[in-house]
Design a protein around this motif. Structure first.
Motif, PDB file in Angstrom:
ATOM      1  N   ARG A 469       0.845  -1.200   0.000  1.00  0.00           N
ATOM      2  CA  ARG A 469       0.000   0.000   0.000  1.00  0.00           C
ATOM      3  C   ARG A 469       0.882   1.253   0.000  1.00  0.00           C
ATOM      4  O   ARG A 469       1.801   1.381   0.808  1.00  0.00           O
ATOM      5  CB  ARG A 469      -0.905   0.016   1.231  1.00  0.00           C
ATOM      6  N   LEU A 470       0.584   2.149  -0.916  1.00  0.00           N
ATOM      7  CA  LEU A 470       1.206   3.477  -0.949  1.00  0.00           C
ATOM      8  C   LEU A 470       0.241   4.461  -0.309  1.00  0.00           C
ATOM      9  O   LEU A 470      -0.928   4.537  -0.693  1.00  0.00           O
ATOM     10  CB  LEU A 470       1.500   3.910  -2.394  1.00  0.00           C
ATOM     11  N   ARG A 471       0.731   5.217   0.670  1.00  0.00           N
ATOM     12  CA  ARG A 471      -0.099   6.231   1.317  1.00  0.00           C
ATOM     13  C   ARG A 471       0.521   7.612   1.114  1.00  0.00           C
ATOM     14  O   ARG A 471       1.681   7.826   1.489  1.00  0.00           O
ATOM     15  CB  ARG A 471      -0.202   5.964   2.827  1.00  0.00           C
ATOM     16  N   ILE A 472      -0.214   8.495   0.500  1.00  0.00           N
ATOM     17  CA  ILE A 472       0.196   9.894   0.436  1.00  0.00           C
ATOM     18  C   ILE A 472      -0.305  10.534   1.725  1.00  0.00           C
ATOM     19  O   ILE A 472      -1.512  10.686   1.928  1.00  0.00           O
ATOM     20  CB  ILE A 472      -0.399  10.610  -0.797  1.00  0.00           C
ATOM     21  N   THR A 473       0.626  10.902   2.603  1.00  0.00           N
ATOM     22  CA  THR A 473       0.245  11.370   3.933  1.00  0.00           C
ATOM     23  C   THR A 473       0.217  12.888   4.058  1.00  0.00           C
ATOM     24  O   THR A 473      -0.397  13.416   4.982  1.00  0.00           O
ATOM     25  CB  THR A 473       1.200  10.796   4.992  1.00  0.00           C
ATOM     26  N   GLN A 474       0.885  13.585   3.141  1.00  0.00           N
ATOM     27  CA  GLN A 474       0.844  15.049   3.148  1.00  0.00           C
ATOM     28  C   GLN A 474       1.186  15.549   1.758  1.00  0.00           C
ATOM     29  O   GLN A 474       2.133  15.088   1.136  1.00  0.00           O
ATOM     30  CB  GLN A 474       1.838  15.620   4.170  1.00  0.00           C
ATOM     31  N   ALA A 475       0.423  16.507   1.272  1.00  0.00           N
ATOM     32  CA  ALA A 475       0.680  17.080  -0.040  1.00  0.00           C
ATOM     33  C   ALA A 475       0.169  18.510  -0.080  1.00  0.00           C
ATOM     34  O   ALA A 475      -0.814  18.854   0.598  1.00  0.00           O
ATOM     35  CB  ALA A 475       0.024  16.254  -1.148  1.00  0.00           C
ATOM     36  N   ALA A 476       0.824  19.337  -0.875  1.00  0.00           N
ATOM     37  CA  ALA A 476       0.414  20.733  -1.010  1.00  0.00           C
ATOM     38  C   ALA A 476      -0.732  20.885  -1.997  1.00  0.00           C
ATOM     39  O   ALA A 476      -1.426  21.910  -2.004  1.00  0.00           O
ATOM     40  CB  ALA A 476       1.604  21.576  -1.463  1.00  0.00           C
ATOM     41  N   ALA A 477      -0.930  19.875  -2.839  1.00  0.00           N
ATOM     42  CA  ALA A 477      -2.022  19.849  -3.810  1.00  0.00           C
ATOM     43  C   ALA A 477      -2.331  18.388  -4.090  1.00  0.00           C
ATOM     44  O   ALA A 477      -1.550  17.499  -3.725  1.00  0.00           O
ATOM     45  CB  ALA A 477      -1.626  20.582  -5.094  1.00  0.00           C
ATOM     46  N   CYS A 478      -3.440  18.120  -4.729  1.00  0.00           N
ATOM     47  CA  CYS A 478      -3.780  16.725  -5.001  1.00  0.00           C
ATOM     48  C   CYS A 478      -2.613  16.042  -5.714  1.00  0.00           C
ATOM     49  O   CYS A 478      -1.975  16.621  -6.588  1.00  0.00           O
ATOM     50  CB  CYS A 478      -5.052  16.640  -5.838  1.00  0.00           C
ATOM     51  N   PRO A 479      -2.266  14.826  -5.328  1.00  0.00           N
ATOM     52  CA  PRO A 479      -1.086  14.170  -5.898  1.00  0.00           C
ATOM     53  C   PRO A 479      -1.232  13.898  -7.386  1.00  0.00           C
ATOM     54  O   PRO A 479      -2.342  13.735  -7.896  1.00  0.00           O
ATOM     55  CB  PRO A 479      -0.991  12.867  -5.106  1.00  0.00           C
ATOM     56  N   ALA A 480      -0.090  13.848  -8.064  1.00  0.00           N
ATOM     57  CA  ALA A 480      -0.036  13.458  -9.473  1.00  0.00           C
ATOM     58  C   ALA A 480       1.163  12.533  -9.611  1.00  0.00           C
ATOM     59  O   ALA A 480       2.243  12.930 -10.033  1.00  0.00           O
ATOM     60  CB  ALA A 480       0.096  14.674 -10.378  1.00  0.00           C
ATOM     61  N   ILE A 481       0.956  11.266  -9.208  1.00  0.00           N
ATOM     62  CA  ILE A 481       2.036  10.279  -9.153  1.00  0.00           C
ATOM     63  C   ILE A 481       2.054   9.496 -10.464  1.00  0.00           C
ATOM     64  O   ILE A 481       1.038   8.961 -10.893  1.00  0.00           O
ATOM     65  CB  ILE A 481       1.846   9.314  -7.973  1.00  0.00           C
ATOM     66  N   SER A 482       3.231   9.442 -11.089  1.00  0.00           N
ATOM     67  CA  SER A 482       3.318   8.804 -12.408  1.00  0.00           C
ATOM     68  C   SER A 482       3.891   7.390 -12.374  1.00  0.00           C
ATOM     69  O   SER A 482       3.721   6.638 -13.328  1.00  0.00           O
ATOM     70  CB  SER A 482       4.166   9.664 -13.354  1.00  0.00           C
ATOM     71  N   GLU A 483       4.585   7.032 -11.280  1.00  0.00           N
ATOM     72  CA  GLU A 483       5.146   5.680 -11.241  1.00  0.00           C
ATOM     73  C   GLU A 483       5.257   5.180  -9.813  1.00  0.00           C
ATOM     74  O   GLU A 483       5.572   5.927  -8.882  1.00  0.00           O
ATOM     75  CB  GLU A 483       6.547   5.633 -11.873  1.00  0.00           C
ATOM     76  N   PHE A 484       5.005   3.880  -9.678  1.00  0.00           N
ATOM     77  CA  PHE A 484       5.297   3.163  -8.446  1.00  0.00           C
ATOM     78  C   PHE A 484       5.921   1.842  -8.850  1.00  0.00           C
ATOM     79  O   PHE A 484       5.371   1.120  -9.684  1.00  0.00           O
ATOM     80  CB  PHE A 484       4.034   2.916  -7.621  1.00  0.00           C
ATOM     81  N   GLY A 485       7.064   1.513  -8.282  1.00  0.00           N
ATOM     82  CA  GLY A 485       7.741   0.272  -8.649  1.00  0.00           C
ATOM     83  C   GLY A 485       8.369  -0.417  -7.465  1.00  0.00           C
ATOM     84  O   GLY A 485       8.825   0.231  -6.518  1.00  0.00           O
ATOM     85  N   LEU A 486       8.383  -1.750  -7.510  1.00  0.00           N
ATOM     86  CA  LEU A 486       9.060  -2.587  -6.528  1.00  0.00           C
ATOM     87  C   LEU A 486      10.149  -3.365  -7.238  1.00  0.00           C
ATOM     88  O   LEU A 486       9.897  -3.972  -8.298  1.00  0.00           O
ATOM     89  CB  LEU A 486       8.067  -3.559  -5.869  1.00  0.00           C
ATOM     90  N   PHE A 487      11.351  -3.369  -6.673  1.00  0.00           N
ATOM     91  CA  PHE A 487      12.486  -3.982  -7.352  1.00  0.00           C
ATOM     92  C   PHE A 487      13.345  -4.769  -6.358  1.00  0.00           C
ATOM     93  O   PHE A 487      13.323  -4.518  -5.152  1.00  0.00           O
ATOM     94  CB  PHE A 487      13.340  -2.916  -8.038  1.00  0.00           C
ATOM     95  N   ARG A 488      14.110  -5.682  -6.897  1.00  0.00           N
ATOM     96  CA  ARG A 488      15.072  -6.466  -6.109  1.00  0.00           C
ATOM     97  C   ARG A 488      16.464  -6.097  -6.585  1.00  0.00           C
ATOM     98  O   ARG A 488      16.790  -6.257  -7.760  1.00  0.00           O
ATOM     99  CB  ARG A 488      14.822  -7.967  -6.306  1.00  0.00           C
ATOM    100  N   GLU A 489      17.255  -5.553  -5.665  1.00  0.00           N
ATOM    101  CA  GLU A 489      18.603  -5.126  -6.046  1.00  0.00           C
ATOM    102  C   GLU A 489      19.385  -6.297  -6.616  1.00  0.00           C
ATOM    103  O   GLU A 489      19.459  -7.372  -6.019  1.00  0.00           O
ATOM    104  CB  GLU A 489      19.330  -4.539  -4.836  1.00  0.00           C
ATOM    105  N   GLY A 490      19.966  -6.080  -7.792  1.00  0.00           N
ATOM    106  CA  GLY A 490      20.606  -7.166  -8.517  1.00  0.00           C
ATOM    107  C   GLY A 490      22.079  -7.312  -8.227  1.00  0.00           C
ATOM    108  O   GLY A 490      22.656  -6.638  -7.396  1.00  0.00           O
ATOM    109  N   GLN A 491      22.668  -8.252  -8.930  1.00  0.00           N
ATOM    110  CA  GLN A 491      24.104  -8.531  -8.836  1.00  0.00           C
ATOM    111  C   GLN A 491      24.725  -8.317 -10.202  1.00  0.00           C
ATOM    112  O   GLN A 491      24.178  -8.688 -11.222  1.00  0.00           O
ATOM    113  CB  GLN A 491      24.336  -9.962  -8.384  1.00  0.00           C
ATOM    114  N   ALA A 492      25.915  -7.669 -10.230  1.00  0.00           N
ATOM    115  CA  ALA A 492      26.590  -7.425 -11.506  1.00  0.00           C
ATOM    116  C   ALA A 492      27.079  -8.730 -12.114  1.00  0.00           C
ATOM    117  O   ALA A 492      27.372  -9.688 -11.401  1.00  0.00           O
ATOM    118  CB  ALA A 492      27.753  -6.470 -11.286  1.00  0.00           C
TER     119      ALA A 492
END
Length: 492
Positions: A469-492
């Motif tokens: 769950r993503l919670r916007i807890t404080q904002a100066a104006a209605c949010p305009a979020i363009s991306e949400f991503g979950l990743f696993r740090e990789g190995q070279a």
């Protein structure tokens, strides 16, 4: 349909309420980025190339009295340099076309203190041209660093030098194709050769260069180029040379001078640059400059002191991941090549970034939001997963706290979270939190403040869950979020 039925149908249609108009986008909030700033934000990571007579004299700052013949790279290969940068994930390269010593890496008409006055390639060489063309061949953008300070020029400190400096800038901006960035150093004035005077010259950093006219010249010749200095006007210095921004970092900034008055290149309260100014009057995002080595120029004694891929990745999270850019210096050596140790570290760093962000583990999640602007598909939370920086989820005007739930349908394991705002509408969010689904409820994973162009969070440990769950807890104006991503740090 009978005549009477038709009359009844028309009457009912006339009395029916009009269909609700589709909601428009939210109004922009605060200072906004220009088109060139938006393009710059998209680059994220690019390289510095510190290369000049200092490479051969084993110094960081030349005095201006160097013999041009000392510049003599034995195996200069612009393609090899650019290809290595590309393998490291760099999107562009900025060359020190003239450092404080005044030696010019292109055959300028303004001085003999240049490659034209050296024996390298019989005085016919042009480092700027070679690197600019190699960058274009391999899909990287090219930028120029032109030191305002010139410890060789006899006119430095006098009004006549400004004409020389602007002519050098004009040559670089008209002779080498598209330029994405022009870099002005804050080091200005001091001891130098100055045509044989060998003295100290002090200038008024606020007035001497008449910066607004120089910036106007730059934008007239290269409208797409962003200009960097301590105070912009397009991107700002982050306030340190260690490559990171503040944990809270605003894209807007109102710089002030060290004494509290007007700021100028070389005169700024650097302690404020890393954080910026919430609700500042100018969109002036931070560039985080740092060298892969202890020094900015190549020194043989530093060959074993190159930053590790893990150290570079940490800087990436603290620069790009805080809404800025990472400007990583990788200096050519006396051959005119990148040293093997630098090459190895850079390639492995590029591999780490590439493997980490190759797959968004939330990409196929079912997404629901507590509030959607006008209940319109145009602002649907699925926009958070489409890979488009400028499509976005938003809420109704006045709704500045809202939640989005991502249900992956199966367990995933992640340790990196990425968010972006649609910066074309300004920087709107002040604080947010991320929770994991656990034991039928929610458990906190992370919380942070500013988002801007990019916000990266490394979790304290691996998180395995099927719901987030993503919670916007404080904002100066209605949010305009363009991306949400979950990743696993990789190995070279």
């Amino acid at each position: 349909m009978t005549h009477l039925s038709r009359r009844r149908f028309l009457l009912a249609s006339a009395l029916a309420p009009a269909a609700a108009a589709a909601p428009g986008p939210p109004s922009a909030y605060g200072a906004l980025p220009s088109a060139r700033q938006v393009r710059w934000h998209e680059m994220e990571t690019y390289a510095f190339l510190h290369f000049t007579v200092n490479t051969f004299t084993d110094r960081e700052w030349g005095n201006g009295d160097e013999d041009p013949n000392v510049f003599n790279p034995t195996a200069f290969d612009a393609d090899a340099i650019i290809l290595t940068l590309k393998a490291g994930g760099m999107t562009g390269a900025i060359l020190t076309c003239k450092h404080h010593d005044g030696f010019c890496l292109w055959p300028t008409k303004t001085t003999e203190h240049s490659v034209r006055g050296s024996s390298w390639r019989g005085g016919k060489g042009d480092v700027v041209k070679d690197l600019a063309e190699a960058a274009r061949r391999h899909g990287l953008k090219f930028g120029v660093y032109l030191s305002p300070w010139d410890r060789n020029n006899a006119q430095y400190g006098k009004p006549e030098y400004i004409a020389v400096y602007r002519e050098q800038l004009r040559e670089l901006l008209t002779g080498y194709g598209p330029i994405f960035e022009v870099w002005h150093d804050g080091a200005n004035g001091g001891d130098g050769y100055y045509g044989g005077a060998r003295e100290k010259r002090v200038i008024d950093k606020r007035t001497y260069y008449d910066w607004p006219k120089t910036w106007d010249l730059t934008h007239s010749l290269q409208p797409d180029a962003v200009i960097f200095s301590d105070v912009g006007p397009d991107i700002r210095w982050v306030g340190n040379e260690r490559g990171f921004a503040g944990d809270t970092c605003w894209e807007t900034y109102d710089p002030v001078g060290q004494g509290g008055g007007a700021a100028s290149p070389g005169d700024v309260k650097a302690s404020q640059s890393g954080t910026g100014t919430r609700n500042g009057a100018k969109w002036l995002p931070p560039e985080c400059d740092v060298s892969i080595r202890p020094g900015w120029f190549w020194h043989e004694r530093e060959n074993e002191r190159v930053k590790t891929p893990a150290q570079l990745l940490n800087l990436y999270y603290r620069s790009v991941g805080r809404g800025g850019s990472l400007l990583l210096n990788v200096p050519p050596d006396r051959r005119g090549l990148l040293h093997e140790n630098d090459v190895k570290a850079l390639r492995e760093f590029g591999g780490l970034v590439g493997s980490t962000f190759a797959q968004n583990l939330a990409a196929k999640a079912k997404v629901t939001a507590s509030q959607v602007r006008g209940k319109s598909k145009s602002f649907d939370p699925r926009n958070l997963l489409d890979g488009d920086r400028y499509s976005y989820w938003s809420s109704d005007d006045g709704v500045t706290t809202a939640d989005v739930v991502f249900d992956m349908g199966h367990h995933v394991t992640f340790n990196v979270i990425r968010l972006r705002e649609n910066i074309r509408l300004g920087q709107r969010v002040d604080a947010f939190a991320v929770d994991e689904g656990k034991d039928g409820g929610w458990s906190p994973v992370a919380e942070a403040t500013s988002i801007g162009a990019c916000r990266l969070i490394r979790t304290e440990k691996d998180v395995t869950t099927s719901r987030v769950r993503l919670r916007i807890t404080q904002a100066a104006a209605c949010p305009a979020i363009s991306e949400f991503g979950l990743f696993r740090e990789g190995q070279a």
